[in-house]
Each structure stands twice: as C-alpha cells, then as structure tokens.
Design an enzyme around this catalytic site. Structure first.
Site, mmCIF file in Angstrom:
data_model
loop_
_atom_site.group_PDB
_atom_site.id
_atom_site.type_symbol
_atom_site.label_atom_id
_atom_site.label_comp_id
_atom_site.label_asym_id
_atom_site.label_seq_id
_atom_site.Cartn_x
_atom_site.Cartn_y
_atom_site.Cartn_z
ATOM 1 N NE ARG A 148 -3.526 -2.852 0.433
ATOM 2 C CZ ARG A 148 -3.833 -3.706 1.400
ATOM 3 N NH1 ARG A 148 -3.083 -4.070 2.162
ATOM 4 N NH2 ARG A 148 -4.937 -4.175 0.969
ATOM 5 C CG ASP A 177 -2.927 -5.963 -1.343
ATOM 6 O OD1 ASP A 177 -4.236 -5.827 -1.826
ATOM 7 O OD2 ASP A 177 -2.751 -6.657 -0.051
ATOM 8 C CG HIS A 248 -6.089 -8.100 -1.666
ATOM 9 N ND1 HIS A 248 -6.189 -7.001 -1.173
ATOM 10 C CD2 HIS A 248 -6.600 -9.156 -0.629
ATOM 11 C CE1 HIS A 248 -7.154 -6.929 -0.140
ATOM 12 N NE2 HIS A 248 -7.428 -8.106 0.304
ATOM 13 C CG ASP A 317 -6.539 -11.458 2.354
ATOM 14 O OD1 ASP A 317 -5.747 -11.723 1.307
ATOM 15 O OD2 ASP A 317 -6.535 -10.589 2.700
ATOM 16 C CD GLU A 318 -9.885 -8.151 2.705
ATOM 17 O OE1 GLU A 318 -10.787 -7.554 3.892
ATOM 18 O OE2 GLU A 318 -8.982 -7.675 2.524
ATOM 19 C CD1 TRP A 384 -7.305 -13.128 7.907
ATOM 20 C CD2 TRP A 384 -8.167 -11.134 8.526
ATOM 21 N NE1 TRP A 384 -8.251 -12.677 7.055
ATOM 22 C CE2 TRP A 384 -8.690 -11.542 7.405
ATOM 23 C CE3 TRP A 384 -8.285 -9.968 8.982
ATOM 24 C CZ2 TRP A 384 -9.827 -10.711 6.584
ATOM 25 C CZ3 TRP A 384 -9.403 -9.070 8.352
ATOM 26 C CH2 TRP A 384 -10.123 -9.650 7.115
ATOM 27 C CE1 TYR A 409 -4.616 -8.265 11.592
ATOM 28 C CE2 TYR A 409 -5.803 -6.635 10.032
ATOM 29 C CZ TYR A 409 -5.267 -8.091 10.172
ATOM 30 O OH TYR A 409 -5.714 -8.957 9.177
ATOM 31 C CG ASP A 411 -3.495 -1.704 10.839
ATOM 32 O OD1 ASP A 411 -3.127 -2.877 10.982
ATOM 33 O OD2 ASP A 411 -4.578 -1.643 9.764
ATOM 34 C CD1 TRP A 459 -3.300 -4.937 8.077
ATOM 35 C CD2 TRP A 459 -2.631 -5.368 6.433
ATOM 36 N NE1 TRP A 459 -3.386 -6.417 8.009
ATOM 37 C CE2 TRP A 459 -3.166 -6.733 6.999
ATOM 38 C CE3 TRP A 459 -2.007 -5.631 5.093
ATOM 39 C CZ2 TRP A 459 -2.790 -8.010 6.164
ATOM 40 C CZ3 TRP A 459 -1.881 -6.741 4.394
ATOM 41 C CH2 TRP A 459 -2.340 -7.956 4.878
ATOM 42 C CD GLU A 461 -4.890 -0.665 3.926
ATOM 43 O OE1 GLU A 461 -5.614 -1.502 3.777
ATOM 44 O OE2 GLU A 461 -3.979 -0.667 5.031
#
Length: 544
Positions: A148, A177, A248, A317-318, A384, A409, A411, A459, A461
């Site tokens: 990111r 990503d 991702h 993931d995701e 997670w 996490y 972040d 993470w 971002e």
C-alpha cells in the site's frame, strides 16, 4: 527481579555487587556456532562505546564469552557474570546466543543502542547477574505491508533491527496487493515496470474526499531481496514472503491483463488501484494464470532459501467471487473439476499451490479464508478474522499463527481521542496488547500444540512513511514481544503496572534508536491527526 528487561525473562537474579565491566580491554571469545553474534556485538556495542572488542581467549578478565549448550532449548540462553568481571552467554543454539546478546545490550543501558559514543565514556557495566530464559513460542512475528505504501530497503533493514531488539524472529513481508507489486520478477518485467506504480493515492480512508496526486511506488530488486534476507538471517529472523492470490491482485492484472477475467471485464483498462478496500478484480482460474504464478514463485524460491524461509504466504483473503460467478470461463472450470461452487474453486486454486510448494520443500501459509471450500492438506493458517479460523484449523490438525485483527492489528488506533493521526479500526491500547492471549481457552490441549505462535500485523493504507509506521507500531510492539516471548500468567492476572515501569527504561532505548513512538501522554504536535477521515468499524460503537 526483572532488571527492566523487555521481554521479561523466565528468571533473573541481580545481586547488585560487581558483575560485568565493558571497557577498552574487553574482548570477545566466540565458540563455534556463535560467529553471527560475535559480528553483531562488534558492530553494535563496539560502535556505541567506541571499543574494538577484539577476539580473545575465554579466560581473559572482562571478556564477553559466547558458547552453545545443546541441553538448552534452541532459542534459550543463560547469561551469567563471573568474578573476573566477564559475562558468559550460553545458548541452546546460535539463535539462543543471539537473544542472550540482545539481553546484554539492554543491561548496558540506552547508550548501547546508539551508533556512536555520546558521553565520551568508554566504560559500562552492571552487577552480578544470572539470567535463564527461553521463548514461549517459536513463531514471534511482525507482518509489514509494503504494497500500500512502499518502504525503502534501508527502512526495512531498520525494522529487522527493531524486531531483533525485541527478540522477534519472523518477518512477514507483504510484497503484492491491488495498490502495488514490490518485488522484481525477471521473467515478468511489467510487474514492476507497470505494477509497482500508481498515479495517485487516496488520503485517509476510502470514504475521504482527499487525494494525494503525487505518483507513488517502488520495488525491491532481486539483489535488494537477497540483502534483506541475508540481513535477517544474521539476526536469526526468518522471512516469510507473501504474494497475494487469487484476490488482491489488481496491480498484477494491470501489468498483464490476461491474468484477469477478460470475459467479463475490460482488464486492459485497469490500472494499479489508487483506493483502499477490496476490489472485485481477481485472478482468472485458468491454466495460464497457474503457469504465470508458478513462474513468479519459482523466482521467489530462489530469493528466499528454505533454511531462512520454509513458509511461503499466498494470501488467499478477501477474494470476491462476483466475476467468477459471471465468467463463462470460471463456470466451465467449476464444471470441469466437479466443484460445487466458487468457494471450492478458490480452494482448488490454493490447493494447487500447496501441492506445488510442497513438492519443492516449502510450506504454504495463508489467511484464514483459505478454510473456505476446504483447507489444503499441508497448509498453515494465519488467523486474522478473530480466533475462529485458527481454532477450526488447529482442531483439524493444521498449524496456526494467531494474529486476530481485534487484538494485534497495529495499524488500528491506540486511543479514541480526536488527535490520533488518521485513526482506523478498533481502539487497542498498550494494555490491550499486553493482555492479548495467543492460545484461546476454547482450544483442546492437542489443538493448542498446533499454535506455532503469534504475529502482529501492520497494514499501511494510512502510513505514508517510516514515521507513521513507527507511531503505530511502537510502543505496542514491545508489549506484543513480551506476550510472544515470556511465560505470562492469564491476561487478567498480568502485571501491567510492572510492565509500564519497565517501559520507562525501554522508552530511553527507543529514543536512542530513533523510534518515533506514540508517547504515553499522547501524540506530539507533529504526530496529530490532520483532519483526515479515518476508518470506523461498521456497526461498532463510537471511537471503535
């Protein structure tokens, strides 16, 4: 007595009288298997105090003696002082010797964490000491997202030093990503020529109306990766590379459009994503995509040797299934393979690379979504989304790394106040992290043995640079390191007040290392939130 050490050792005896003295006459006596620690001591303590720390026999007064003893745990150590003002570090293996050296550095005071002498004094020391120590978990990790926001190589090396200073031994390297591809793959040059760069970046959460119009990017050459891996190995840190598939993956698709679901979307029009969240653009379940990523992983295995990187993380993931549901190609593949649905298609994708990596002597690890549609036989799980995925995997006999976002996490915001810079996620204070328990009581005794350890995730971002990463990670990483290393009581019984007292000494070490941590009293003026919309947790109460 804890001697203000972090993480706290199993046993420490400080009798207060004369113990070890470090001065210009100090030598290092290094037995076989201790060479990496010898070099590290000479470059750190030698630089901090302006001393040569020349080689010498282990019988010399005021010596640092490094030994191994296989009767100790591999990462365990014993640190003792002798009447001749020497210190002896005995490790169960080379890593144990190194962790003992980290303890020695803490005992010598914050000046030992500087790169050059500051007081003109070339003498330091501490009283008679006898410490026995060993870690609770074999996996004590930090995941750093450089996709990111790219982190230059020197900053990565610095973070490896910070991990080592806290006796953490796994560096999970999130290299790809939607927003960027960060590792050179020679057979696919467009992954970095195109996929490593985005035209602009959302400033704040994706609901923010602000943009940073400065192009952003960067990547590590293969020689950079080799250097990072070697630097980590010299500090007894394993590196776990992550290439995220099948979700991702928009940065890779923007570089090679044929990797996407071309029968439902114009993948040639896609660019490296400039926003946050989860994009619908995922890899196509085709043979071409399998061969492409086999080529990627083949080069990666050459950069991350098995002795330092036995695990390879494939994300998992995701992964939205909408394009697969609409894609005739994906539906034909589901029918061809006799699968029930798109979840099983993702499982097929993961299982393919599990078999591929296993055949090459590696182990696959992925986020807990790889449980969907059936877990690949040899796979390990990074849990997670809370504990549930890790519990299910461990009870089924799979190895697990516990890293629930609700607890570790980093972040996520450290405080609910309005001054926090770009706050996102749950409020998790230093005390919250200190009371985190990696092995939930719901696990059976047999399943608990499958918990390899724990990991904090970062993470990036809303972390545009090293200073922002420092602020989010510290001081909470110190609390996490103690959870991962030390034999602590149940969360409610932990002595947080005692930990805070030891942190008073540890802040001086972090200051000497130049770490821009969040002060206990709150952010400094230049660390405060600049009025940027942060990310709340949907359905959560205010400030969560």
């Amino acid at each position: 007595m804890d001697m203000e050490l972090i993480p706290a050792p199993l046993r420490a005896d400080d009798r207060g009288r004369c113990g070890f003295v470090l001065d210009p006459s100090t030598t290092i006596a290094a037995a076989p298997g201790t060479a990496t620690t010898e070099r590290w001591l000479r470059t750190t303590l030698g630089a901090a105090f302006g001393l040569p720390l020349a080689p010498g026999p282990d019988t010399t007064p005021r010596a640092i003696v490094l030994r191994t003893d296989e009767t100790l745990a591999p990462e365990g150590y014993r640190l003792t002082t002798r009447p001749d003002e020497s210190v002896v570090i005995t490790g169960g293996g080379p890593a144990g010797v190194f962790w003992g050296a980290q303890t020695l550095r803490q005992l010598l005071g914050p000046e030992a964490f500087r790169r050059a002498p500051v007081s003109g004094a070339t003498t330091a020391g501490f009283g008679f000491t006898d410490i026995e120590d060993a870690p609770r978990f074999g996996w004590r990790g930090l995941m750093l997202d450089v996709a990111r926001h790219f982190m230059p190589k020197d900053d990565v090396l610095r973070y490896l030093d910070l991990l080592a200073a806290h006796k953490l031994n796994v560096f999970h390297f999130h290299l790809s990503d939607d927003q960027g591809w960060r590792v050179e793959i020679k057979r696919y040059p467009r992954l970095t020529e195109v996929g490593a760069w985005r035209a602009r970046t959302k400033y704040g959460h994706r609901a923010s109306e602000l943009w940073d119009e400065t192009p952003h990017g960067g990547y590590y050459t293969q020689d950079d990766i080799r250097e990072i891996v070697a630097y980590a190995a010299a500090r007894h840190i394993r590196v776990v590379p992550e290439i995220d598939i099948p979700g991702h993956s928009q940065a890779a698709i923007s570089a090679y459009p044929e990797l996407g679901n071309t029968d439902v979307v114009d993948t040639a029009a896609l660019t490296v994503w400039d926003n946050w969240g989860v994009t619908p653009n995922v890899l196509a379940p085709t043979d071409h995509v399998l061969r492409f990523y086999e080529g990627v992983f083949e080069e990666l295995l050459g950069l991350f040797p098995p002795e330092t990187s036995p695990f390879v993380h494939i994300g998992g993931d995701e992964c939205p299934k909408d394009q697969w549901k609409q894609s005739p190609t994906a539906q034909a593949r589901i029918k061809e393979l006799g699968l029930a649905d798109e979840d099983e298609l993702q499982s097929w994708f993961i299982r393919h690379f599990d078999s591929w990596l296993t055949a090459r002597g590696r182990r696959l690890i992925g986020w807990d979504e790889i449980l969907e549609g059936g877990l690949a036989p040899g796979a390990a799980v990074s849990s997670w989304r809370g504990y549930a995925g890790g519990i299910a995997a461990a009870e089924a006999g799979h190895d697990v790394v516990m890293c629930p976002e609700q607890q570790v996490y980093l972040d996520h915001r450290q405080h609910g106040g309005p001054d926090e810079p770009m706050p996102i996620g749950y409020v998790r204070t230093l005390e919250d992290v200190y009371r985190f328990e990696p092995v939930p009581p719901a696990l059976s005794e047999e399943a608990a043995r499958h918990v390899l350890g724990t990991q904090a995730n970062v993470w990036s971002e809303v972390m545009q640079n090293r200073s922002r990463v420092d602020y989010q990670v510290f001081p909470r990483l110190a609390a996490f390191a103690e959870v991962a290393w030390s034999a602590l009581p149940a969360p409610a019984e932990r002595d947080f007040a005692g930990f805070e007292r030891r942190m008073d000494a540890h802040y001086a070490r972090l200051d000497a290392l130049g770490v821009g941590y969040r002060p206990p009293a709150g952010p400094l003026p230049w660390q405060r939130r600049p009025g940027i919309l942060g990310r709340p947790i949907e359905g959560a109460p205010p400030n969560v």
